[in-house]
Design an enzyme around this catalytic site. Structure first.
Site, PDB file in Angstrom:
ATOM      1  N   LYS A 142      75.793  34.255   9.291  1.00 41.97           N
ATOM      2  CA  LYS A 142      75.036  34.175   7.813  1.00 41.97           C
ATOM      3  C   LYS A 142      75.815  35.113   7.076  1.00 41.97           C
ATOM      4  CE  LYS A 142      69.958  33.362   8.801  1.00 41.97           C
ATOM      5  NZ  LYS A 142      68.886  33.851   8.450  1.00 41.97           N
ATOM      6  N   ASP A 171      65.775  32.120   2.448  1.00 44.56           N
ATOM      7  CA  ASP A 171      64.630  32.630   3.387  1.00 44.56           C
ATOM      8  C   ASP A 171      63.603  33.350   2.457  1.00 44.56           C
ATOM      9  OD1 ASP A 171      65.950  32.226   5.853  1.00 44.56           O
ATOM     10  OD2 ASP A 171      67.051  33.632   5.770  1.00 44.56           O
TER      11      ASP A 171
END
Ligand code: ATR
Length: 276
Positions: A66, A102
């Site tokens: 990520k 997210d």
């Protein structure tokens, strides 16, 4: 032409993203595929740089890539750069773009679960100061939350996280006063995962209108969520965040904004229960 997307990670076997995207592809009748691709850390740069010439319209990014992808993408949104985390990559005009969905997944799930609640103007308390906490704090601030108090086992990490977001975010060791003024309590620690004990919080201190959220979704009902329900508090469980964070990526790759339905919840719940 068949549109294709994938999720990359190492390891990748555990990912539930294919279940979600394949459900939407079927439901919307789109000629597309979504698959798991194991990409090792040493191969991440060539994979991302090769995306524009590949079969893929983009990909989801999971652990451990990520942060690493930020260096190799052509464009990264301000939000993802601030969080140092990208979970969604897409290709436009031969260039790669990265963003983070997210935090958006978390807030959309809260709003979808508790219809008369808005994070705008609310006072939130976050347990934990890792990557998930960072994404959620950023989104709460962007959506005009009044204050966020970060409570973490390691105070220095809570301090560092708070400093990145300005005056509305602070860290605290005084859980009691934070809870008394809390509209939204969010657990982002791993306490409660796999039926372990939940975080040590005195739920009695919360106002009766407070909402208790856990981002853990295995089990679906954590110890914290069960305790909160027993006290009559409203709750938001973790699975919806996983489903809602997938919405933006699907739209970017396949051109249609999909819906998080009860049927999708049930499909993913069955998969979790089968693996439990
Ligand atoms: P994620 O990316 O899911 O947020 P993470 O970055 O590993 O995961 O962060 C996990 C958070 O949960 C951390 O803030 C961690 O606290 P520390 O900063 O003190 O390590 C917190 N956490 C994990 N296990 C915990 C436990 N048993 N008790 C209290 N906090 C815990």
């Amino acid at each position: 032409m068949t549109k294709r997307a994938c999720v990359i990670g190492f390891p990748i076997a555990h990912s539930r993203s294919p279940i979600i995207h394949q459900y939407w592809l079927r439901q919307l009748g789109i000629d597309g595929t979504y698959e798991k691709r194991e990409v090792r850390p040493e191969d991440i740069e060539s994979f991302i740089r090769g995306l524009p010439g590949s079969v893929y319209a983009g990909c989801n990014v999971t652990l451990p890539h990520k942060e690493a992808v930020i260096e190799v993408l052509d464009h990264v949104t301000t939000k993802a750069r601030r969080l140092r985390s990208v979970n969604t990559v897409y290709v436009r005009n031969g260039q790669t773009f990265g963003t983070s969905t997210d935090g958006e997944g978390f807030v959309e799930n809260v709003h979808a679960t508790i219809k008369d609640f808005s994070v705008a103007g609310c006072n939130a308390v976050i347990l934990g100061a890792g990557g998930s906490a960072s994404a959620i704090v950023g989104e709460l601030i962007d959506r005009q939350c009044n204050s966020v108090t970060i409570v973490n086992r390691t105070r220095s990490k809570a301090d560092l996280l708070a400093q990145r977001f300005g005056q509305r975010v602070r860290s605290s060791e005084d859980r009691s006063s934070a809870l008394r003024n809390c509209d939204l309590l969010i657990n982002t620690t791993s306490q409660g995962m796999n039926n372990s004990a939940g975080p040590d919080v005195t739920l009695e201190l919360l106002p009766p209108s407070a909402i208790v959220c856990d981002i853990i979704y295995v089990p679906l009902q954590t110890a914290l969520i069960k305790n909160a329900q027993q006290r009559g508090l409203r709750t938001v469980t973790g699975l919806g965040m996983l489903l809602h964070q997938a919405v933006a990526g699907f739209e970017l790759w396949f051109g249609v904004r999909p819906k998080v339905t009860q049927e999708l919840f049930d499909i993913v719940i069955r998969d979790i229960e089968a693996g439990a």
